[in-house]
Write an enzyme that holds these catalytic residues in place. Sequence first.
Site, PDB file in Angstrom:
ATOM      1  N   HIS A 166      39.587  26.448  37.802  1.00 43.21           N
ATOM      2  CA  HIS A 166      39.272  25.758  36.241  1.00 43.21           C
ATOM      3  C   HIS A 166      37.701  25.452  35.713  1.00 43.21           C
ATOM      4  CE1 HIS A 166      39.919  22.063  38.598  1.00 43.21           C
ATOM      5  NE2 HIS A 166      38.834  22.842  38.973  1.00 43.21           N
ATOM      6  N   ALA A 303      38.489  14.190  29.006  1.00 40.82           N
ATOM      7  CA  ALA A 303      38.399  15.274  28.502  1.00 40.82           C
ATOM      8  C   ALA A 303      39.187  16.297  28.236  1.00 40.82           C
ATOM      9  CB  ALA A 303      37.401  15.745  30.794  1.00 40.82           C
TER      10      ALA A 303
END
Length: 335
Positions: A166, A303
Amino acid sequence: MIDSAQIAAVIEAAESLAALEEARVRLLGKKGEISSLMKEIGAMAPADRATFGQKVNALRDEAQSRLDARKAILETRAEEERLAAGWIDVTAPNPASRHIGRFHPITLLLEEVIDHFTGLGFSVASGPEIEDEFHNFDALNIPKDHPARDVWDTFYTTEREIPRTHTSSVQIRTLMSQKPPLRIIAPGRVFRNETIDATHHASFNQVEGLLVDKHVSVAHLKHTLETLVAKIMGRPVPVRFRPAFYPFVEPGLDLDAQCVFCEGRGCSVCKHQGWIELIPGGLVHPRVFEFCGLDPHEWQGFAFGMGFDRMVMMRYGIDDIRRLYDGKLQLVRQF
Ligand SMILES: [Zn+2]
């Protein structure tokens, strides 16, 4: 009787080889003006014949040499014209192969998203595609042997390097290298050990977002994602948030957008739910701040990390993720 000046005028007037041939026939042909003179000899007094014959011969010779000279000039000119007309510039581009290049739809939408976020004061960050366990897992509050790590179908090299699973690893690199407050997005390739099908690929794109400041709440994240989805879809799209667990956020949530294919009525794309899971996110976990040497009592942040290929597919109506990566020009030529 034709004279030397007239002969010259007739020949010099010829501007082509065909006209010159006409001039030759007119002067030297069987019925031409000079040939006709010879026939007059028979009617002359014998004493005059020699002188007259010499004159006519001289005229004929002059005509012939002028014709030859003129012919050489006209032939040269014709050759030059032929070369000029048939001249080929071997360095010129071939008009038949002049294709105009196109941007890939991923690039097109990414440019829009970057433009959107830079307008909100975000900058673009990047990190390495081959990561270590600290940046990809440990500092994101995903310890070794924690079951959460199984969620990411991770490739490892024999040296335990990780093709990053990721773009969240860029969060760590940013938090450890920049002083907050900060706002970044980090687009990039990620890698998962997935079976490839219409909706999954072993290599795909994510766009990570991170904002760190004082007094940051879920409301900031919600507004940011709502405007992002509207930007990507080109119109406001109903969205909803569901609680979700990700080790590096607290609280964690998933943003679902109303299915743009069926307007929420339910279809095969949304598995008859009317909603499509689009963007996971949340508020930065205090442990992540601690791993990066920041005081979680001083700083807060949100985030998110969106699977960007799914965005591209929804935006442009592409129903198979493999079409984004098979390298066929039919796709990009549509854009
Ligand atoms: Zn649907």
